[in-house]
Design an enzyme around this catalytic site. Structure first.
Site, PDB file in Angstrom:
ATOM      1  N   TYR A  53       0.820  -1.219   0.000  1.00 28.96           N
ATOM      2  CA  TYR A  53       0.000   0.000   0.000  1.00 28.96           C
ATOM      3  C   TYR A  53       0.853   1.268   0.000  1.00 28.96           C
ATOM      4  O   TYR A  53       0.433   2.288  -0.542  1.00 28.96           O
ATOM      5  CB  TYR A  53      -1.035  -0.035   1.132  1.00 28.96           C
ATOM      6  CG  TYR A  53      -2.119  -1.039   0.799  1.00 28.96           C
ATOM      7  CD1 TYR A  53      -3.116  -0.722  -0.118  1.00 28.96           C
ATOM      8  CD2 TYR A  53      -2.095  -2.329   1.319  1.00 28.96           C
ATOM      9  CE1 TYR A  53      -4.080  -1.648  -0.484  1.00 28.96           C
ATOM     10  CE2 TYR A  53      -3.051  -3.272   0.956  1.00 28.96           C
ATOM     11  CZ  TYR A  53      -4.040  -2.931   0.050  1.00 28.96           C
ATOM     12  OH  TYR A  53      -4.977  -3.854  -0.318  1.00 28.96           O
ATOM     13  N   ARG A  56       1.317   1.789  -3.590  1.00 36.26           N
ATOM     14  CA  ARG A  56       0.099   2.323  -4.218  1.00 36.26           C
ATOM     15  C   ARG A  56      -0.017   3.828  -3.926  1.00 36.26           C
ATOM     16  O   ARG A  56      -0.392   4.611  -4.756  1.00 36.26           O
ATOM     17  CB  ARG A  56      -1.161   1.621  -3.684  1.00 36.26           C
ATOM     18  CG  ARG A  56      -1.216   0.123  -3.796  1.00 36.26           C
ATOM     19  CD  ARG A  56      -1.714  -0.334  -5.148  1.00 36.26           C
ATOM     20  NE  ARG A  56      -0.716  -0.255  -6.186  1.00 36.26           N
ATOM     21  CZ  ARG A  56       0.360  -1.042  -6.269  1.00 36.26           C
ATOM     22  NH1 ARG A  56       0.595  -1.972  -5.370  1.00 36.26           N
ATOM     23  NH2 ARG A  56       1.222  -0.904  -7.247  1.00 36.26           N
ATOM     24  N   GLN A  86     -15.424   2.197  -6.159  1.00 33.13           N
ATOM     25  CA  GLN A  86     -14.711   1.060  -5.564  1.00 33.13           C
ATOM     26  C   GLN A  86     -13.227   1.394  -5.482  1.00 33.13           C
ATOM     27  O   GLN A  86     -12.451   0.631  -4.938  1.00 33.13           O
ATOM     28  CB  GLN A  86     -14.910  -0.185  -6.427  1.00 33.13           C
ATOM     29  CG  GLN A  86     -16.359  -0.620  -6.542  1.00 33.13           C
ATOM     30  CD  GLN A  86     -16.546  -1.663  -7.630  1.00 33.13           C
ATOM     31  OE1 GLN A  86     -16.319  -2.841  -7.423  1.00 33.13           O
ATOM     32  NE2 GLN A  86     -16.959  -1.223  -8.800  1.00 33.13           N
ATOM     33  N   ASN A  87     -12.858   2.532  -6.058  1.00 30.38           N
ATOM     34  CA  ASN A  87     -11.434   2.876  -6.105  1.00 30.38           C
ATOM     35  C   ASN A  87     -10.959   3.453  -4.785  1.00 30.38           C
ATOM     36  O   ASN A  87     -11.687   4.172  -4.110  1.00 30.38           O
ATOM     37  CB  ASN A  87     -11.180   3.881  -7.229  1.00 30.38           C
ATOM     38  CG  ASN A  87     -11.530   3.298  -8.582  1.00 30.38           C
ATOM     39  OD1 ASN A  87     -11.668   2.087  -8.713  1.00 30.38           O
ATOM     40  ND2 ASN A  87     -11.699   4.148  -9.578  1.00 30.38           N
ATOM     41  N   ASP A  89      -8.154   5.280  -4.769  1.00 34.92           N
ATOM     42  CA  ASP A  89      -7.403   6.505  -5.079  1.00 34.92           C
ATOM     43  C   ASP A  89      -8.267   7.728  -4.770  1.00 34.92           C
ATOM     44  O   ASP A  89      -9.441   7.601  -4.430  1.00 34.92           O
ATOM     45  CB  ASP A  89      -6.917   6.491  -6.545  1.00 34.92           C
ATOM     46  CG  ASP A  89      -8.068   6.522  -7.556  1.00 34.92           C
ATOM     47  OD1 ASP A  89      -8.976   7.367  -7.421  1.00 34.92           O
ATOM     48  OD2 ASP A  89      -8.053   5.696  -8.504  1.00 34.92           O
ATOM     49  N   HIS A 104     -14.525   0.835  -0.818  1.00 35.76           N
ATOM     50  CA  HIS A 104     -13.415  -0.059  -0.451  1.00 35.76           C
ATOM     51  C   HIS A 104     -12.283   0.641   0.293  1.00 35.76           C
ATOM     52  O   HIS A 104     -11.168   0.149   0.323  1.00 35.76           O
ATOM     53  CB  HIS A 104     -12.883  -0.771  -1.712  1.00 35.76           C
ATOM     54  CG  HIS A 104     -13.890  -1.697  -2.330  1.00 35.76           C
ATOM     55  ND1 HIS A 104     -13.801  -2.173  -3.613  1.00 35.76           N
ATOM     56  CD2 HIS A 104     -15.033  -2.232  -1.817  1.00 35.76           C
ATOM     57  CE1 HIS A 104     -14.841  -2.960  -3.867  1.00 35.76           C
ATOM     58  NE2 HIS A 104     -15.609  -3.005  -2.805  1.00 35.76           N
ATOM     59  N   GLY A 175     -16.139   1.535 -15.830  1.00 30.91           N
ATOM     60  CA  GLY A 175     -14.846   0.903 -15.581  1.00 30.91           C
ATOM     61  C   GLY A 175     -14.818  -0.096 -14.444  1.00 30.91           C
ATOM     62  O   GLY A 175     -13.869  -0.117 -13.662  1.00 30.91           O
TER      63      GLY A 175
HETATM   64  N1  APR Z   1     -12.018   3.245 -19.250  1.00 31.50           N
HETATM   65  C1  APR Z   1     -13.067   2.577 -18.690  1.00 31.50           C
HETATM   66  N2  APR Z   1     -12.983   1.294 -18.313  1.00 31.50           N
HETATM   67  C2  APR Z   1     -11.819   0.648 -18.493  1.00 31.50           C
HETATM   68  C3  APR Z   1     -10.696   1.271 -19.068  1.00 31.50           C
HETATM   69  C4  APR Z   1     -10.833   2.642 -19.471  1.00 31.50           C
HETATM   70  N3  APR Z   1      -9.838   3.327 -20.023  1.00 31.50           N
HETATM   71  N4  APR Z   1      -9.682   0.358 -19.111  1.00 31.50           N
HETATM   72  C5  APR Z   1     -10.158  -0.782 -18.592  1.00 31.50           C
HETATM   73  N5  APR Z   1     -11.452  -0.628 -18.209  1.00 31.50           N
HETATM   74  C6  APR Z   1     -12.380  -1.593 -17.615  1.00 31.50           C
HETATM   75  C7  APR Z   1     -12.069  -3.048 -17.885  1.00 31.50           C
HETATM   76  O1  APR Z   1     -12.552  -3.420 -19.175  1.00 31.50           O
HETATM   77  C8  APR Z   1     -12.822  -3.737 -16.753  1.00 31.50           C
HETATM   78  O2  APR Z   1     -14.166  -3.997 -17.105  1.00 31.50           O
HETATM   79  O3  APR Z   1     -12.328  -1.482 -16.213  1.00 31.50           O
HETATM   80  C9  APR Z   1     -12.784  -2.697 -15.623  1.00 31.50           C
HETATM   81  C10 APR Z   1     -11.850  -3.030 -14.494  1.00 31.50           C
HETATM   82  O4  APR Z   1     -12.296  -4.171 -13.819  1.00 31.50           O
HETATM   83  P1  APR Z   1     -11.511  -4.746 -12.548  1.00 31.50           P
HETATM   84  O5  APR Z   1     -10.054  -4.764 -12.826  1.00 31.50           O
HETATM   85  O6  APR Z   1     -12.158  -6.008 -12.154  1.00 31.50           O
HETATM   86  O7  APR Z   1     -11.734  -3.607 -11.425  1.00 31.50           O
HETATM   87  P2  APR Z   1     -12.979  -3.339 -10.474  1.00 31.50           P
HETATM   88  O8  APR Z   1     -14.252  -3.807 -11.096  1.00 31.50           O
HETATM   89  O9  APR Z   1     -12.890  -1.929 -10.063  1.00 31.50           O
HETATM   90  O10 APR Z   1     -12.637  -4.252  -9.247  1.00 31.50           O
HETATM   91  C11 APR Z   1     -13.482  -4.225  -8.139  1.00 31.50           C
HETATM   92  O11 APR Z   1     -12.017  -5.631  -6.924  1.00 31.50           O
HETATM   93  O12 APR Z   1     -10.004  -6.394  -6.096  1.00 31.50           O
HETATM   94  C12 APR Z   1     -11.028  -5.563  -5.925  1.00 31.50           C
HETATM   95  O13 APR Z   1     -11.153  -4.012  -4.287  1.00 31.50           O
HETATM   96  C13 APR Z   1     -10.745  -4.142  -5.615  1.00 31.50           C
HETATM   97  O14 APR Z   1     -12.209  -2.263  -5.933  1.00 31.50           O
HETATM   98  C14 APR Z   1     -11.663  -3.402  -6.554  1.00 31.50           C
HETATM   99  C15 APR Z   1     -12.716  -4.426  -6.867  1.00 31.50           C
END
Ligand code: APR
Length: 232
Positions: A53, A56, A86-87, A89, A104, A175
Site C-alpha cells: 500500500y 500504491r 470502488q477505487n 485513489d 473499499h 470501468g
Molecule cells: N475506461 C473505462 N474502463 C476501463 C478502461 C478505461 N480506459 N480500461 C479498462 N477498463 C475496464 C475493464 O474493461 C474492466 O471492465 O475497467 C474494468 C476493471 O475491472 P476490474 O479490474 O475487475 O476492477 P474493479 O471492477 O474496479 O474491481 C473491483 O475488486 O479487487 C477488488 O477491491 C478491488 O475495488 C476493486 C474491486
C-alpha cells in the site's frame, strides 16, 4: 436537478495510469490477492502488505485525474451527482467531485489494526506521511494499517450507497468488471424508471434483465458521450 449516481471501478482511473485488477497484467496478476488484500494475509505478513500500500500511495503522487474524472466533476453544475467508487485513489476528489462514497476504503487514510472500522482511529495522511513503517502506531497503540476494505471484510459504506442508488434518476457504471459484491449488487437497487448507462471499452457481463445503454468506450470519451446523450 436530475440525480445521477455513478458507480466507478478501476477502469475509471486507467487513463490516469492506475492499474486495473482483473485485466491481463492487472494488479491481481502481479500480486496474489490473498497475500495483500485479505485480513489473513495482513496477519501473516504485515510488512509485505504495508509495503504494497505504500507503493500504491506513492503512485498516487505520480498520477492526475483524467478527463473522465473532470467531466464527472463538471456535471455537478447541471446535475445532482453522487459518485460511489470502488477505487481507493483520490482522483474523483482531486478532479473536484464533491460527493464521493468510497466503498473499499481510501489509500490516503490509515486506521487501527485492532479495530479497523473505528472512525476514532482513522487518520488522513499528508503526502509526506505516505510511507507507513512497521512500528507506526494508531492512537490505540496498534500498528497503523491501510484504511482499505479487504476481501472477507464488511463494507460499511454500502448502506449509504444503497440509499443514494435508490433515489437515482440515472445510474452510470464506469470501468468496473462488476465481479465484486456488494458493489455489483447496487444495480438491483436502481429504481425501475431510472436509466442505466455502462461505460467500458470491453464488454461487461451483467446479470440483469434491465435495459442498459452501453457506451463501449474508455472513461474520458465515454463520459463525454454520456453528457451529450443526457443533454439530448
Ligand atoms: N475506461 C473505462 N474502463 C476501463 C478502461 C478505461 N480506459 N480500461 C479498462 N477498463 C475496464 C475493464 O474493461 C474492466 O471492465 O475497467 C474494468 C476493471 O475491472 P476490474 O479490474 O475487475 O476492477 P474493479 O471492477 O474496479 O474491481 C473491483 O475488486 O479487487 C477488488 O477491491 C478491488 O475495488 C476493486 C474491486
Amino acid at each position: 436537478m436530475k440525480k445521477i449516481v455513478v458507480l466507478s471501478g478501476a477502469g475509471m482511473s486507467a487513463e490516469s495510469g492506475m492499474s486495473t485488477f482483473r485485466d491481463a497484467g492487472g494488479l491481481w496478476d502481479k500480486y496474489p490477492v490473498e497475500q495483500v488484500a485479505t485480513p489473513e494475509g495482513y496477519r501473516r505478513n504485515p510488512e509485505l502488505v504495508i509495503r504494497f500500500y505504500n507503493d500504491r500511495r506513492k503512485q498516487l503522487l505520480e498520477v492526475k485525474p483524467n478527463n473522465g474524472h473532470k467531466l464527472l466533476a463538471e456535471m455537478e453544475t447541471s446535475f445532482n451527482v453522487t459518485v460511489i467508487t470502488q477505487n481507493v485513489d483520490n482522483l474523483h476528489e482531486r478532479a473536484g467531485s464533491n460527493h464521493v462514497i468510497h466503498l473499499h476504503g481510501e489509500l490516503t487514510k490509515v486506521c487501527s489494526s485492532y479495530d479497523p472500522g473505528n472512525e476514532q482511529y482513522v487518520k488522513e495522511l499528508k503526502p509526506e506521511e505516505y510511507e507507513v513503517k512497521m512500528g507506526d502506531l494508531a492512537a490505540d497503540g496498534s500498528q497503523l494499517r491501510p484504511f482499505i476494505v479487504w476481501f472477507g471484510e464488511a463494507v460499511p459504506q454500502i448502506e449509504t450507497a444503497i440509499r443514494y442508488t435508490e433515489k437515482a434518476d440515472v445510474f452510470v457504471i464506469i470501468g468496473t468488471s462488476m465481479n465484486v459484491y456488494p458493489a455489483a449488487g447496487l444495480l438491483n437497487y436502481v429504481p425501475r424508471n431510472a436509466e442505466i448507462y455502462l461505460i467500458d471499452p470491453k464488454e461487461v457481463q451483467i446479470g440483469s434483465s434491465r435495459t442498459i445503454h452501453v457506451i463501449q468506450k474508455g472513461a474520458s470519451e465515454g463520459v463525454a458521450e454520456l453528457l451529450s446523450r443526457l443533454r439530448e
